[in-house]
Write a protein that holds these residues in place. Structure first.
Motif, PDB file in Angstrom:
ATOM      1  N   UNK A 151       0.696  -1.199   0.119  1.00 48.89           N
ATOM      2  CA  UNK A 151       0.080  -0.024  -0.062  1.00 48.89           C
ATOM      3  C   UNK A 151       0.954   1.117   0.058  1.00 48.89           C
ATOM      4  N   UNK A 152       2.034   1.246  -0.562  1.00 44.05           N
ATOM      5  CA  UNK A 152       2.907   2.402  -0.699  1.00 44.05           C
ATOM      6  C   UNK A 152       2.501   3.228  -1.500  1.00 44.05           C
ATOM      7  N   UNK A 153       1.575   3.030  -2.476  1.00 42.42           N
ATOM      8  CA  UNK A 153       1.232   3.971  -3.512  1.00 42.42           C
ATOM      9  C   UNK A 153      -0.314   4.119  -3.268  1.00 42.42           C
ATOM     10  N   UNK A 154      -0.894   4.992  -3.120  1.00 40.50           N
ATOM     11  CA  UNK A 154      -2.367   5.091  -2.982  1.00 40.50           C
ATOM     12  C   UNK A 154      -3.009   4.882  -4.038  1.00 40.50           C
ATOM     13  N   UNK A 155      -4.265   4.122  -4.247  1.00 39.59           N
ATOM     14  CA  UNK A 155      -5.007   3.983  -5.382  1.00 39.59           C
ATOM     15  C   UNK A 155      -4.512   3.254  -6.633  1.00 39.59           C
ATOM     16  N   UNK A 156      -3.757   2.221  -6.407  1.00 40.48           N
ATOM     17  CA  UNK A 156      -3.145   1.512  -7.376  1.00 40.48           C
ATOM     18  C   UNK A 156      -3.644   0.065  -7.475  1.00 40.48           C
ATOM     19  N   UNK A 157      -4.024  -0.725  -8.658  1.00 45.58           N
ATOM     20  CA  UNK A 157      -4.676  -1.838  -8.761  1.00 45.58           C
ATOM     21  C   UNK A 157      -3.970  -2.440  -9.922  1.00 45.58           C
ATOM     22  N   UNK A 158      -4.039  -3.805  -9.924  1.00 47.01           N
ATOM     23  CA  UNK A 158      -3.573  -4.890 -10.644  1.00 47.01           C
ATOM     24  C   UNK A 158      -4.441  -4.510 -12.194  1.00 47.01           C
ATOM     25  N   UNK A 159      -3.515  -4.828 -12.922  1.00 49.00           N
ATOM     26  CA  UNK A 159      -4.069  -4.535 -14.342  1.00 49.00           C
ATOM     27  C   UNK A 159      -3.668  -5.864 -15.201  1.00 49.00           C
ATOM     28  N   UNK A 160      -4.723  -6.012 -16.252  1.00 48.45           N
ATOM     29  CA  UNK A 160      -4.339  -7.287 -17.173  1.00 48.45           C
ATOM     30  C   UNK A 160      -4.177  -6.738 -18.795  1.00 48.45           C
ATOM     31  N   UNK A 161      -3.125  -7.122 -19.262  1.00 46.12           N
ATOM     32  CA  UNK A 161      -2.746  -6.667 -20.726  1.00 46.12           C
ATOM     33  C   UNK A 161      -4.006  -7.644 -21.529  1.00 46.12           C
ATOM     34  N   UNK A 162      -4.708  -7.111 -22.402  1.00 45.66           N
ATOM     35  CA  UNK A 162      -5.504  -7.988 -22.966  1.00 45.66           C
ATOM     36  C   UNK A 162      -5.215  -8.039 -24.397  1.00 45.66           C
ATOM     37  N   UNK A 163      -4.474  -7.038 -25.144  1.00 43.43           N
ATOM     38  CA  UNK A 163      -3.950  -7.017 -26.324  1.00 43.43           C
ATOM     39  C   UNK A 163      -2.509  -5.949 -26.455  1.00 43.43           C
ATOM     40  N   UNK A 164      -1.964  -6.507 -27.610  1.00 43.84           N
ATOM     41  CA  UNK A 164      -0.852  -5.698 -27.890  1.00 43.84           C
ATOM     42  C   UNK A 164      -0.827  -5.369 -29.525  1.00 43.84           C
ATOM     43  N   UNK A 165      -1.234  -3.947 -29.786  1.00 40.28           N
ATOM     44  CA  UNK A 165      -1.274  -3.867 -31.208  1.00 40.28           C
ATOM     45  C   UNK A 165      -2.401  -4.251 -31.820  1.00 40.28           C
ATOM     46  N   UNK A 166      -3.317  -4.333 -30.843  1.00 42.90           N
ATOM     47  CA  UNK A 166      -4.621  -4.884 -31.336  1.00 42.90           C
ATOM     48  C   UNK A 166      -4.579  -6.404 -31.645  1.00 42.90           C
ATOM     49  N   UNK A 167      -3.703  -7.079 -31.258  1.00 40.04           N
ATOM     50  CA  UNK A 167      -3.603  -8.686 -31.035  1.00 40.04           C
ATOM     51  C   UNK A 167      -3.858  -9.176 -29.848  1.00 40.04           C
ATOM     52  N   UNK A 168      -5.101  -9.753 -29.624  1.00 41.75           N
ATOM     53  CA  UNK A 168      -5.443 -10.191 -28.297  1.00 41.75           C
ATOM     54  C   UNK A 168      -4.278 -11.420 -27.856  1.00 41.75           C
ATOM     55  N   UNK A 169      -4.201 -11.408 -26.604  1.00 46.38           N
ATOM     56  CA  UNK A 169      -2.992 -12.195 -26.033  1.00 46.38           C
ATOM     57  C   UNK A 169      -3.850 -13.537 -25.895  1.00 46.38           C
ATOM     58  N   UNK A 170      -2.809 -14.535 -25.660  1.00 48.61           N
ATOM     59  CA  UNK A 170      -3.317 -15.761 -25.186  1.00 48.61           C
ATOM     60  C   UNK A 170      -2.546 -16.057 -23.612  1.00 48.61           C
ATOM     61  N   UNK A 171      -1.715 -15.202 -23.282  1.00 54.78           N
ATOM     62  CA  UNK A 171      -1.109 -15.374 -22.164  1.00 54.78           C
ATOM     63  C   UNK A 171      -1.673 -14.276 -21.038  1.00 54.78           C
ATOM     64  N   UNK A 172      -2.011 -15.097 -19.764  1.00 53.92           N
ATOM     65  CA  UNK A 172      -2.785 -14.322 -19.000  1.00 53.92           C
ATOM     66  C   UNK A 172      -1.891 -13.364 -17.963  1.00 53.92           C
ATOM     67  N   UNK A 173      -0.836 -13.880 -17.471  1.00 50.98           N
ATOM     68  CA  UNK A 173      -0.003 -12.729 -16.891  1.00 50.98           C
ATOM     69  C   UNK A 173       1.209 -13.596 -16.472  1.00 50.98           C
TER      70      UNK A 173
END
Length: 127
Positions: free
Chosen positions: A35-57
């Motif tokens: 909690x060192x930085x307020x209001x930060x949350x996990x993200x998910x990268x769903x696409x790179x250059x409009x190509x949807x990824x198959x990797x989750x994380x």
């Protein structure tokens, strides 16, 4: 050549190609730094250059200028996850720890931030 020799030859060829990963980088949006930085949350990268990824994380990305489509959890009271397209420069052989940063915990809008960058030991920059 007998079956045993062929198996050894195939295994040696397979393992020889697995020694290093060429210059891809990793985009990790699930790492939590406390909690060192307020209001930060996990993200998910769903696409790179409009190509949807198959990797989750984490997601693998080639070096260069990229457009990432990222999403994060919705704020309380909302059902749809906010989605954002963000320009991002990926350097070779890095691991980026990404997060969503909100100005206010009640706002759906967020900015993509890099919390930390590490060099990858299992990677080799192409010359």
């Amino acid at each position: 050549m007998n079956t045993y020799g062929l198996t050894l030859l195939l295994a040696a060829g397979f393992l020889g190609g697995c020694g290093t990963v060429q210059n891809t980088s990793l985009l990790d949006g699930a790492h939590q730094f406390g909690r060192t930085e307020m209001n930060t949350y996990p993200v998910r990268v769903v696409a790179i250059d409009k190509d949807y990824t198959v990797d989750v994380n984490p997601v693998r990305a080639e070096p260069g200028s990229r457009t990432l489509r990222v999403t994060t959890a919705p704020v309380a009271g909302f059902h749809d996850q906010p989605v954002k397209d963000v320009s991002f420069t990926v350097e070779a052989c890095k691991r980026y720890y990404l997060a969503a940063k909100r100005k206010n915990p009640l706002m759906q809008d967020f900015d993509l931030i890099v919390q930390q960058v590490e060099d990858r030991n299992d990677c080799q920059v192409k010359g």
